[in-house]
Design a protein around this motif. Structure first.
Motif, PDB file in Angstrom:
ATOM      1  N   ILE A  68       0.839  -1.204   0.000  1.00 40.73           N
ATOM      2  CA  ILE A  68       0.000   0.000   0.000  1.00 40.73           C
ATOM      3  C   ILE A  68       0.874   1.255   0.000  1.00 40.73           C
ATOM      4  N   ASP A  97       2.109   2.071  -3.365  1.00 44.05           N
ATOM      5  CA  ASP A  97       1.002   2.685  -4.114  1.00 44.05           C
ATOM      6  C   ASP A  97       0.802   4.149  -3.757  1.00 44.05           C
ATOM      7  N   TYR A  98       0.753   4.423  -2.471  1.00 40.45           N
ATOM      8  CA  TYR A  98       0.305   5.720  -1.968  1.00 40.45           C
ATOM      9  C   TYR A  98       1.427   6.751  -1.866  1.00 40.45           C
ATOM     10  N   LEU A 142       1.355  10.255  -3.540  1.00 44.26           N
ATOM     11  CA  LEU A 142       0.183  11.045  -3.153  1.00 44.26           C
ATOM     12  C   LEU A 142       0.323  11.577  -1.727  1.00 44.26           C
ATOM     13  N   LEU A 143       0.740  10.707  -0.822  1.00 37.86           N
ATOM     14  CA  LEU A 143       0.836  11.134   0.578  1.00 37.86           C
ATOM     15  C   LEU A 143       1.934  12.177   0.760  1.00 37.86           C
ATOM     16  N   ILE A 144       3.005  12.076  -0.031  1.00 36.45           N
ATOM     17  CA  ILE A 144       4.051  13.101   0.020  1.00 36.45           C
ATOM     18  C   ILE A 144       3.500  14.405  -0.551  1.00 36.45           C
ATOM     19  N   LEU A 149       0.522  15.470  -0.673  1.00 35.97           N
ATOM     20  CA  LEU A 149      -0.454  16.111   0.215  1.00 35.97           C
ATOM     21  C   LEU A 149       0.192  16.559   1.527  1.00 35.97           C
ATOM     22  N   THR A 156       1.394  15.014   4.074  1.00 37.78           N
ATOM     23  CA  THR A 156       0.870  14.384   5.277  1.00 37.78           C
ATOM     24  C   THR A 156       1.952  14.284   6.343  1.00 37.78           C
ATOM     25  N   GLN A 206      -0.298  10.912  10.246  1.00 41.91           N
ATOM     26  CA  GLN A 206      -1.373  10.787   9.257  1.00 41.91           C
ATOM     27  C   GLN A 206      -1.089   9.661   8.283  1.00 41.91           C
ATOM     28  N   THR A 236      -3.388   6.365   7.828  1.00 41.58           N
ATOM     29  CA  THR A 236      -3.966   6.054   6.517  1.00 41.58           C
ATOM     30  C   THR A 236      -3.608   4.631   6.092  1.00 41.58           C
ATOM     31  N   TRP A 266      -5.347   2.012   8.260  1.00 39.42           N
ATOM     32  CA  TRP A 266      -6.788   1.950   7.986  1.00 39.42           C
ATOM     33  C   TRP A 266      -7.046   1.254   6.660  1.00 39.42           C
ATOM     34  N   ASP A 267      -6.341   1.681   5.620  1.00 35.49           N
ATOM     35  CA  ASP A 267      -6.589   1.083   4.314  1.00 35.49           C
ATOM     36  C   ASP A 267      -6.039  -0.338   4.224  1.00 35.49           C
TER      37      ASP A 267
END
Ligand SMILES: Nc1ncnc2c1ncn2[C@@H]1O[C@H](COP(=O)(O)OP(=O)(O)OP(=O)(O)O)[C@@H](O)[C@H]1O
Ligand SMILES: [Mg+2]
Lengths: 234, 238
Positions: A126, A129-130, A133-135, A137, A139, A143, A147, A150-151
């Protein structure tokens, strides 16, 4: 052949009539294994997630070690825990040998690497994948971890269930450190071994049904989680 | 009134991987207003340039300067990746995610998510799992998720690559709306028609270098470099 058939019927009746011995042994099994799963998950899940996200010097070696630990023979774990807890061992003063606590310790050692390893793989996928995007945004570390956990929750539940499946059917280690003492440390697997040895197939089979039932339930649950995952229903 | 974060200046920026220079050195100004289109063949460094501007690519040299400290710009920038990244959640949760990160209450975040889903034509898909969307739907979702935080500047890396004509038109309308609403846009594209429709100025990249830069009209009317001329004539540029 007749003996086995009679045993099957008698075992079935023990289960249906909620035989006192059988219930006691089953409950103890569940108590020991569930406690071990909770402790091993509390250690293994965050550790696996942390391994997936953090870069540090000996990361690869740690992962290799983790995977190696997954293959530890339970009997050897039992032997080591036995030596550590025995009267002359370093933890002998706690008088834990031949108690459910000793069995829990052995099971935690056996299943923590398994749980951590499954959690690590899932969270690593995950994160890959993420990552961008997480960078992007911006986060915070907290956070990000929230994330990912949770995912990845389905995979994490699967990891704990796999730990449960391994622990509930384990016999070598808990036989050694628990001693299979009646009314104290006797659990499903050790009772089956004992009753089979004694030739009491009815009780052995009854216990066996319960054990198989639990194992099937766990695997069905894992399968169901995998199903919802692949269909993206959650 | 909040301090504007633009214009943005990139000076002698270089991106390297294993000793190989992939981008730069690049000097580039991004003015406060406008719609910049980044063009160039595959591997020219468009993605690297956008990422470097956005601040998610490590620079081997040079720097990117905003009007305020970079830490204060992060919540006011947004990026749409070439391959859309979907959180393993519903469309609604994907849209609400950037807002929830900033502490927007769930009910408000969900209301804005529903509004944006409507705008990009995903109004009926709110409860669907984002990773299960089609390629084009994912791109629309990624765009809506980038715009939902009302960024001051939006970077887009070929956002219409998998879209059909109608969806492309819708996206272009949304981008123009966003621009009218005050969002600065910097976008990479291969689509010459799209560049002509949208660009106010052009950055033309080749082999990691900006080889032509200027107002779109002038670029399309009389490109300065042989490579740009070839590109406009529909030749293959390499
Ligand atoms: N991690 C990496 N390691 C090595 N080379 C890389 C890496 N990332 C990108 N490159 C190279 O850097 C160059 C520029 O890449 P970039 O992704 O910016 O191109 P692009 O202009 O966006 O191309 P496209 O139109 O195909 O998206 C390419 O030659 C690419 O192969
Ligand atoms: Mg690219």
């Amino acid at each position: 052949m007749g003996e086995i058939w009679e045993g099957l019927i008698a075992g079935f009746w023990l289960v249906v009539s909620l035989d006192a011995d059988l219930v006691e042994v089953t409950l103890r099994s569940l108590q020991v294994t569930l406690t071990a799963v909770v402790i091993a998950s509390a250690i293994g899940l965050p550790f696996g997630a942390w391994l997936a996200i953090r870069r540090f010097r000996h990361r690869r070696a740690t992962i290799a070690l983790l995977n190696a630990l997954m293959g530890l023979p339970p009997v050897v774990v039992g032997l080591i825990v036995y030596l550590l807890l025995s009267r002359s061992g370093p933890f002998g003063v706690f008088n834990l040998l031949f108690t459910p606590t000793a069995m829990i310790i052995a099971q935690v050692i056996i299943i923590t690497p398994l749980i951590a390893s499954i959690a690590h793989q899932a969270i690593r996928d995950i994160w890959a994948d993420y990552h961008d995007l997480l960078i992007s945004l911006s986060t915070s570390k907290i956070q990000r971890i929230k994330t990912l956990l949770w995912d990845g929750r389905r995979a994490l539940i699967t990891a704990s269930l796999a730990g449960f499946g391994r622990a509930i059917g384990e016999v070598g280690a808990i036989m050694i450190v628990g001693g299979n003492i009646d009314n104290a440390t006797r659990v499903l697997t050790t009772a089956i071994a004992l009753e089979t040895g004694k030739g009491d197939f009815a009780l052995a089979l009854g216990l066996g049904f319960v054990l198989i039932g639990l194992a099937v339930a766990v695997n069905l649950a894992i399968h169901a989680i995998g199903q919802t995952e692949s269909e993206g229903k959650w | 009134m909040v301090t504007p974060i633009l214009p943005l200046t990139m000076s002698s920026a270089v991106v390297k991987r294993r000793g190989q220079t992939l981008l730069g050195p690049v000097d580039l100004d991004i003015s406060a207003q406008g719609f910049t289109i980044v063009m160039g063949p595959n591997g020219a460094g468009k993605t690297k340039l956008l990422r470097a501007l956005h601040g998610i690519e490590r620079l081997a040299a040079g720097k990117v300067t905003w009007q305020v400290p970079v830490g204060d710009t992060q919540d006011r920038q947004a990026f749409v990746f070439q391959a859309p990244i979907m959180l393993r959640r519903s469309v609604r949760d994907n849209l609400a995610y950037p807002l929830r990160l900033r502490g927007v209450a769930k009910s408000e975040a969900f209301a804005r998510a529903a509004d944006w889903a409507q705008r990009v034509g995903l109004g009926d898909a709110l409860d669907r799992s984002a990773p299960r969307l089609s390629g084009g739907e994912k791109q629309k979702l990624a765009l809506a998720r980038a715009l939902i935080g009302e960024p001051d500047i939006l970077f887009l890396d070929e956002p219409c690559a998998n879209l059909d004509g109608r969806a492309t038109r819708e996206i272009e309308a949304i981008l123009k709306d966003a621009q009218a609403g005050g969002t600065r846009i910097v976008m990479a594209t291969h689509d010459m028609g799209q560049a002509r429709r949208l660009a106010e100025d052009i950055v033309f990249l080749m082999h990691g270098q900006v080889i032509e830069r200027g107002p779109a009209q002038a670029f399309f009317a009389g490109p300065q470099t042989p490579q740009a001329r070839a590109l406009l004539q529909g030749d293959i540029v390499e």
